[in-house]
Scaffold this active site. Structure first.
Site, PDB file in Angstrom:
ATOM      1  N   SER A   7       1.673   3.195  29.979  1.00 35.29           N
ATOM      2  CA  SER A   7       2.332   4.507  30.044  1.00 35.29           C
ATOM      3  C   SER A   7       2.668   4.952  31.463  1.00 35.29           C
ATOM      4  O   SER A   7       3.640   5.681  31.673  1.00 35.29           O
ATOM      5  CB  SER A   7       1.446   5.564  29.388  1.00 35.29           C
ATOM      6  OG  SER A   7       1.358   5.369  28.004  1.00 35.29           O
ATOM      7  N   SER A  15      -4.658   5.363  29.454  1.00 38.83           N
ATOM      8  CA  SER A  15      -3.246   5.450  29.090  1.00 38.83           C
ATOM      9  C   SER A  15      -2.938   4.445  27.988  1.00 38.83           C
ATOM     10  O   SER A  15      -3.604   3.418  27.852  1.00 38.83           O
ATOM     11  CB  SER A  15      -2.359   5.127  30.292  1.00 38.83           C
ATOM     12  OG  SER A  15      -2.394   3.733  30.573  1.00 38.83           O
ATOM     13  N   ASP A  16      -1.906   4.754  27.195  1.00 45.00           N
ATOM     14  CA  ASP A  16      -1.359   3.707  26.336  1.00 45.00           C
ATOM     15  C   ASP A  16      -0.741   2.666  27.269  1.00 45.00           C
ATOM     16  O   ASP A  16      -0.448   2.937  28.431  1.00 45.00           O
ATOM     17  CB  ASP A  16      -0.330   4.295  25.367  1.00 45.00           C
ATOM     18  CG  ASP A  16      -0.184   3.462  24.103  1.00 45.00           C
ATOM     19  OD1 ASP A  16      -0.567   2.283  24.106  1.00 45.00           O
ATOM     20  OD2 ASP A  16       0.310   3.990  23.092  1.00 45.00           O
ATOM     21  N   CYS A  17      -0.518   1.472  26.767  1.00 45.39           N
ATOM     22  CA  CYS A  17      -0.121   0.344  27.623  1.00 45.39           C
ATOM     23  C   CYS A  17       1.398   0.271  27.763  1.00 45.39           C
ATOM     24  O   CYS A  17       2.071   0.038  26.762  1.00 45.39           O
ATOM     25  CB  CYS A  17      -0.620  -0.959  27.027  1.00 45.39           C
ATOM     26  SG  CYS A  17      -2.363  -0.961  26.566  1.00 45.39           S
TER      27      CYS A  17
END
Length: 779
Positions: free
Chosen positions: A306, A302-304
């Site tokens: 998300s 995931s993006d941080c």
């Protein structure tokens, strides 16, 4: 009393000495710890680990992963769902930080990487948008290879990890996007080729074993992510409404190429929602497409952070445990940051996700680390174990950074005889502008610490005597010092204005509102040009384009160059081009629109194709037919190239089965799959286009040969589409033949309204520059 007093003093001195010794020992221990890489299965230090199957390098990765997962408790498994895994000491697994970045050089933005006395910096290449402007696939891969070598060298001294969350392959859809600078531009073909080449440069080992990785790359941000913070629209809450046609035609191709052709080790899902679903919780996008259709061999991160975002900001779920469960069940393997690790047990206890799903996720993570050699014992005894600080910032690496910037620089205007400047004819050069003496600005975002800087002023001053006037206190340029700048220009033989943007204008979480040069830069440029007695060179340093129509039409501004964010050697590269040591060959990887365009088009409208009924003009060179300041692929050179078509078919006849419906009725298009795709053009499914390219100018130069095609106007097909490109270098009067292989069903197909590829029947137009060739596809 005296004796007692002396004893007390000695005690104090002893205490201070002890603290000092302890401090020195602690520093020494930290230094020693930092000088060693983090790895598992240290059988030399702990012989008992040799009995674990997951430490047995003779077994295949699947068997090793199965053994490892089977030894972990549920609590221990959950640890490995987050990017800061604390490790399991009883199994000889140390803590590992997954988050490192390498967008255009090893960066310390991710917490898994740091610079220290041993490695104080790393080679900082141009920001991606400028490298993409070179259209040189071999350069893309060469940069990736250098970055992975420096990353491995840093890993070996404990300064970096092995998993790098780069590259960014999102489409640069809107000129205001602050992160457009990180991308390879607006075209799916260029973005795909960049993605594959850079990933291969990062990942491929010298032995070429696909089951081994030099470092692990990650293609991000999946998908339809290209709005950060514009007006009242923010990436955390933005729902990208994307039709099936644009998804298949524009947003997905670079990611597909990353996985299918580049064999990338990871894909990062984005913050935004796509059609009402958070990308990190969409099973169709993750398990269905990345893992299912494209067969990802690696992990999805995931993006941080998300997973937290879909709960806290998007309110997509009611509980934190549900957020964790939905993302894991959708196919997410690793959460950047801590949210999943903190709430996974809650999800298990609530019956929202079971241990089998967690096993599946961490198995993908462990398999990636095993391909990296993390579980193979001491890295010093493995391939690349000999790399260290001596392999970072080498002379060759720094020269590649300079050459990459030179190859990317785009000459947009050059009045007859203006550039290159002759050093012998220039006694004094005025260097003016807020970016004229830039250092950090040259790096763009996601940068590390460079080996060194050479500013534009320094680069130019190495060749001719130069005087400097910033003209503005910063790029915002609220109150320019026009008087001083104009006086300097009037006294010089030539003027170089270095203007544009920096990260205060465009960056992650900051989109632009307009396309004008910031503040009063335009006024400064105009007045300096008016006062100048010699040639005026306008240099634009930026990630995105500007409406510089005023400069394009100003006869006093004799030359315009776009230099992106050119990296640590930007000043040298700019000087190399201005003084003719390098013949410019860069071409724009994105359209430069007039300000009127963004006044009509909200960033939040994701549609690529125009809608005349609503006055919507469409996006990128593929669908926008309106006025431009500079067009996609524009770029001038100091020489001239001619093209001659040698070979290309006039007719492609597709052979259909007897029962095919298009044999009995007229069709606009055919499915781009089926037997007819295997029997086109005399029994083969592809053909070749041969072009003779000749340098007819008076000096050596490089040239990008672009092959575009315009299909019949069915299914909302593009105005034109880039089929391929090839970079050639030719001496004066030298010629070569460039060959393009065209797959009829893959390359000449278009995407229909429901996202299916179709071969449009009828008249196609192939074109290279002004050279056009008609091709008819029939059944």
């Amino acid at each position: 009393m005296a004796s007692s007093s002396l004893t007390g003093r000695n005690r104090a001195l002893f205490s201070v000495s002890t603290l000092l010794l302890c401090f020195l020992l602690c520093i020494s221990e930290q230094s020693n710890a930092q000088s060693s890489p983090v790895f598992a299965c240290d059988v030399t230090g702990n012989p008992s680990l040799a009995g674990f199957r997951f430490c047995n390098t003779g077994l295949n990765i699947k068997a090793r992963v199965t053994d490892l997962v089977g030894r972990l408790t549920l609590e221990e498994k959950i640890v490995f769902l987050g990017s800061k895994a604390i490790g399991v000491s009883r199994l000889g697994i140390p803590a590992y930080n997954w988050w490192s970045e390498a967008l255009h050089g090893v960066s310390d933005l991710g917490s898994g990487t740091s610079f220290s006395g041993q490695v104080p910096g790393a080679t900082s290449f141009p920001q991606v948008i400028l490298t993409a402007a070179s259209y040189n696939v071999s350069l893309f891969q060469a940069i990736g290879k250098v970055v992975s070598t420096e990353a491995r060298a840093m890993y070996n001294v404990g300064s970096a990890g092995l998993t790098f969350w780069s590259p960014n392959v999102n489409i640069f859809r809107d000129p205001r996007w602050g992160r457009g600078q990180e991308t390879p531009g607006e075209d799916p073909e260029l973005s795909s080729k960049y993605a594959v080449a850079y990933v291969r440069g990062l990942q491929e080992t010298d032995g070429g074993d696909p089951n081994r990785l030099k470092v692990a790359a990650c293609c991000k941000h999946y998908t339809a992510y290209d709005v950060d913070n514009w007006k009242d629209v923010h990436r955390f809450t933005f729902n990208a409404v994307v039709n099936q046609q644009d998804m298949a035609d524009t947003f997905q191709p670079p990611f597909k190429s990353c996985v299918v052709d580049g064999n990338v080790a990871s894909v990062m899902c984005s913050y935004n929602q796509v059609n009402g679903k958070p990308t990190c919780a969409d099973p169709d996008l993750l398990s269905g497409v990345i893992r299912g259709q494209w067969k990802l061999n690696g992990y999805i991160v995931s993006d941080c952070d998300s997973v937290d975002v879909l709960y806290t900001n998007q309110h997509y779920v009611k509980t934190k445990g549900e957020a964790v469960a939905k993302s894991i069940l959708a196919g997410l393997d690793l959460n950047c940051d801590h949210f999943t690790g903190e709430h996974a047990m809650e999800a298990v206890k609530a019956g929202l996700v079971n241990e089998t799903a967690i096993d599946k996720a961490i198995s993908n993570n462990f398999a990636t680390l095993m391909r990296l050699g993390f579980f193979d014992g001491d890295p010093k005894k493995q391939p690349y174990g000999g790399l260290g600080p001596k392999d970072v910032c080498t002379a060759d690496n720094q020269e590649l950074a300079r050459d990459a910037a030179r190859q990317g620089i785009v000459m947009l205007k050059n009045s007859a005889g203006s550039l290159p400047l002759s050093p012998s004819a220039i006694k004094t050069l005025a260097v003016i502008g807020p970016n004229a003496n830039a250092t950090l600005t040259m790096l763009g975002n996601y940068h590390g610490k460079p080996c060194k800087y050479t500013t534009p002023l320094q680069g130019l001053a190495e060749t001719v005597s130069s005087t400097y006037q910033p003209g503005c206190s910063n790029v915002a340029c609220p109150e320019p010092d026009i008087g001083s700048a104009a006086a300097l220009a009037a006294s010089a033989d030539a003027v170089v204005l270095v203007m544009g943007a920096d990260q205060s204008i465009e960056q992650e979480d900051l989109d632009r509102l307009d396309l004008y040069l910031p503040g009063k830069q335009q006024e400064l440029v105009t007045q300096v040009a008016k006062a100048a007695k010699g040639p005026v060179v306008l240099v634009i340093m930026s990630g995105g384009g500007f409406d510089i129509t005023f400069a394009k039409n100003d006869e006093k501004i004799t030359s315009i160059m776009w230099v992106g964010y050119p990296g640590q050697a930007g000043g040298l590269a700019i000087a190399d081009v201005i003084f003719g040591r390098h013949n410019p060959s860069g071409n724009l990887p994105m359209t430069w629109y007039p300000q009127s365009y963004v006044e009509k088009v909200p960033m939040s409208n994701m549609n690529m194709r125009p809608d005349k009924s609503k006055g919507y003009p469409g996006r990128t060179y593929r669908f926008y037919a309106g006025e431009t300041v500079y067009a996609f692929a524009d770029g001038l050179t100091y020489t001239k190239f001619d093209h001659q078509l040698i070979k290309a078919p006039r007719l492609v006849s597709l052979s259909l089965d007897d029962n095919h419906p298009c044999r009995s009725s007229e069709c606009q298009s055919l499915d781009a799959i089926g037997p007819h795709c295997e029997n086109a053009v005399e029994g083969v499914s592809d053909f070749e286009v041969h072009l003779k390219v000749k340098n007819v100018g008076d000096r050596e130069g490089s040239h990008t040969v672009f092959l575009f095609f315009t299909p019949p106007q069915v299914h909302g097909s593009p105005i034109k589409h880039l089929l391929g490109f090839e970079k050639v270098r030719l001496g004066k009067s030298e010629e070569t033949v460039v060959r393009f292989n065209v797959d009829v069903c893959k390359d000449l197909s278009v995407v229909d309204e429901i996202g299916k590829r179709k071969i449009a029947l009828g008249h196609h137009l192939l074109h290279v520059g002004s050279l056009k060739h008609s091709l008819n596809i029939s059944v």
